[in-house]
Design a protein around this motif. Structure first.
Motif, PDB file in Angstrom:
ATOM      1  N   ASP A  12       0.313  -5.052  -3.623  1.00 34.58           N
ATOM      2  CA  ASP A  12      -1.080  -5.133  -4.074  1.00 34.58           C
ATOM      3  C   ASP A  12      -1.251  -4.207  -5.271  1.00 34.58           C
ATOM      4  OD1 ASP A  12      -1.636  -6.830  -2.026  1.00 34.58           O
ATOM      5  OD2 ASP A  12      -2.859  -5.429  -0.880  1.00 34.58           O
ATOM      6  N   ARG A  13      -2.055  -4.640  -6.231  1.00 35.85           N
ATOM      7  CA  ARG A  13      -2.268  -3.799  -7.402  1.00 35.85           C
ATOM      8  C   ARG A  13      -3.696  -3.898  -7.876  1.00 35.85           C
ATOM      9  NH1 ARG A  13       1.648  -4.353 -11.306  1.00 35.85           N
ATOM     10  NH2 ARG A  13       3.013  -5.196  -9.742  1.00 35.85           N
ATOM     11  N   VAL A  14      -4.147  -2.845  -8.532  1.00 32.66           N
ATOM     12  CA  VAL A  14      -5.463  -2.813  -9.146  1.00 32.66           C
ATOM     13  C   VAL A  14      -5.265  -2.387 -10.584  1.00 32.66           C
ATOM     14  CG1 VAL A  14      -7.727  -1.716  -9.159  1.00 32.66           C
ATOM     15  CG2 VAL A  14      -6.655  -2.275  -6.998  1.00 32.66           C
ATOM     16  N   TYR A  52      -4.761   0.958 -16.952  1.00 37.47           N
ATOM     17  CA  TYR A  52      -4.033   1.692 -15.928  1.00 37.47           C
ATOM     18  C   TYR A  52      -3.822   0.778 -14.744  1.00 37.47           C
ATOM     19  CZ  TYR A  52      -5.550   5.750 -18.636  1.00 37.47           C
ATOM     20  OH  TYR A  52      -5.779   6.641 -19.650  1.00 37.47           O
ATOM     21  N   GLU A  53      -2.723   1.006 -14.007  1.00 35.80           N
ATOM     22  CA  GLU A  53      -2.427   0.228 -12.808  1.00 35.80           C
ATOM     23  C   GLU A  53      -2.149   1.168 -11.648  1.00 35.80           C
ATOM     24  OE1 GLU A  53       0.911  -2.346 -13.318  1.00 35.80           O
ATOM     25  OE2 GLU A  53      -0.340  -3.998 -13.956  1.00 35.80           O
ATOM     26  N   ARG A 110      -1.619   0.305   1.048  1.00 38.88           N
ATOM     27  CA  ARG A 110      -2.633  -0.573   0.472  1.00 38.88           C
ATOM     28  C   ARG A 110      -3.361   0.194  -0.622  1.00 38.88           C
ATOM     29  NH1 ARG A 110      -4.486   1.438   5.271  1.00 38.88           N
ATOM     30  NH2 ARG A 110      -6.575   2.352   5.235  1.00 38.88           N
ATOM     31  N   VAL A 111      -4.111  -0.544  -1.428  1.00 34.33           N
ATOM     32  CA  VAL A 111      -4.890   0.063  -2.502  1.00 34.33           C
ATOM     33  C   VAL A 111      -6.365  -0.127  -2.174  1.00 34.33           C
ATOM     34  CG1 VAL A 111      -5.360   0.054  -4.972  1.00 34.33           C
ATOM     35  CG2 VAL A 111      -3.071  -0.425  -4.169  1.00 34.33           C
ATOM     36  N   GLU A 148      -8.641  -6.543  -9.082  1.00 31.69           N
ATOM     37  CA  GLU A 148      -7.814  -6.415  -7.891  1.00 31.69           C
ATOM     38  C   GLU A 148      -6.908  -7.633  -7.805  1.00 31.69           C
ATOM     39  OE1 GLU A 148     -10.367  -5.902  -4.552  1.00 31.69           O
ATOM     40  OE2 GLU A 148     -11.046  -3.934  -5.223  1.00 31.69           O
ATOM     41  N   GLN A 149      -5.595  -7.393  -7.640  1.00 35.65           N
ATOM     42  CA  GLN A 149      -4.626  -8.478  -7.579  1.00 35.65           C
ATOM     43  C   GLN A 149      -3.820  -8.367  -6.290  1.00 35.65           C
ATOM     44  OE1 GLN A 149      -2.450  -7.921 -11.194  1.00 35.65           O
ATOM     45  NE2 GLN A 149      -4.045  -8.847 -12.435  1.00 35.65           N
TER      46      GLN A 149
END
Length: 91
Positions: free
Chosen positions: A4-6, A19-20, A29-30, A66-67
């Motif tokens: 998971d990435r933001v 930024y990631e 989790r994010v 949010e990805q």
């Protein structure tokens, strides 16, 4: 969940910066939160311990994307097997 990435796009005056924050290990989790004019993005373990945090002034944040990683659990599989959206069943 792992992967998971933001992405956070921030106004840096004459340019923008991206930024990631990524959940890098299994079980992490994010989480995102907006409090008192601050956007906070944290990587959190299963039991809720914060591993790292990125904080930005809310008035400088241009985008927060949010990805999530696609999940393969029973509920999603059942949704995909059904009819496509917008299709009306014949009587």
């Amino acid at each position: 969940m792992k992967g998971d990435r933001v992405e956070i796009v921030v106004d840096a005056g004459d340019t923008t910066r991206t930024y990631e924050v990524v959940a890098g290990r299994a079980g992490r989790r994010v989480e995102t939160a907006v409090r008192r004019g601050v956007v906070e993005v944290s990587e959190v373990t299963r039991n809720g311990t914060v591993v790292r945090t990125a904080r930005f002034m809310a008035n400088r944040v241009l985008a927060l994307v949010e990805q999530p990683v696609p999940r393969e659990d029973g509920s999603e599989k059942a949704d995909r097997i059904g009819r496509p959206l917008g299709e009306v069943p014949e009587s």
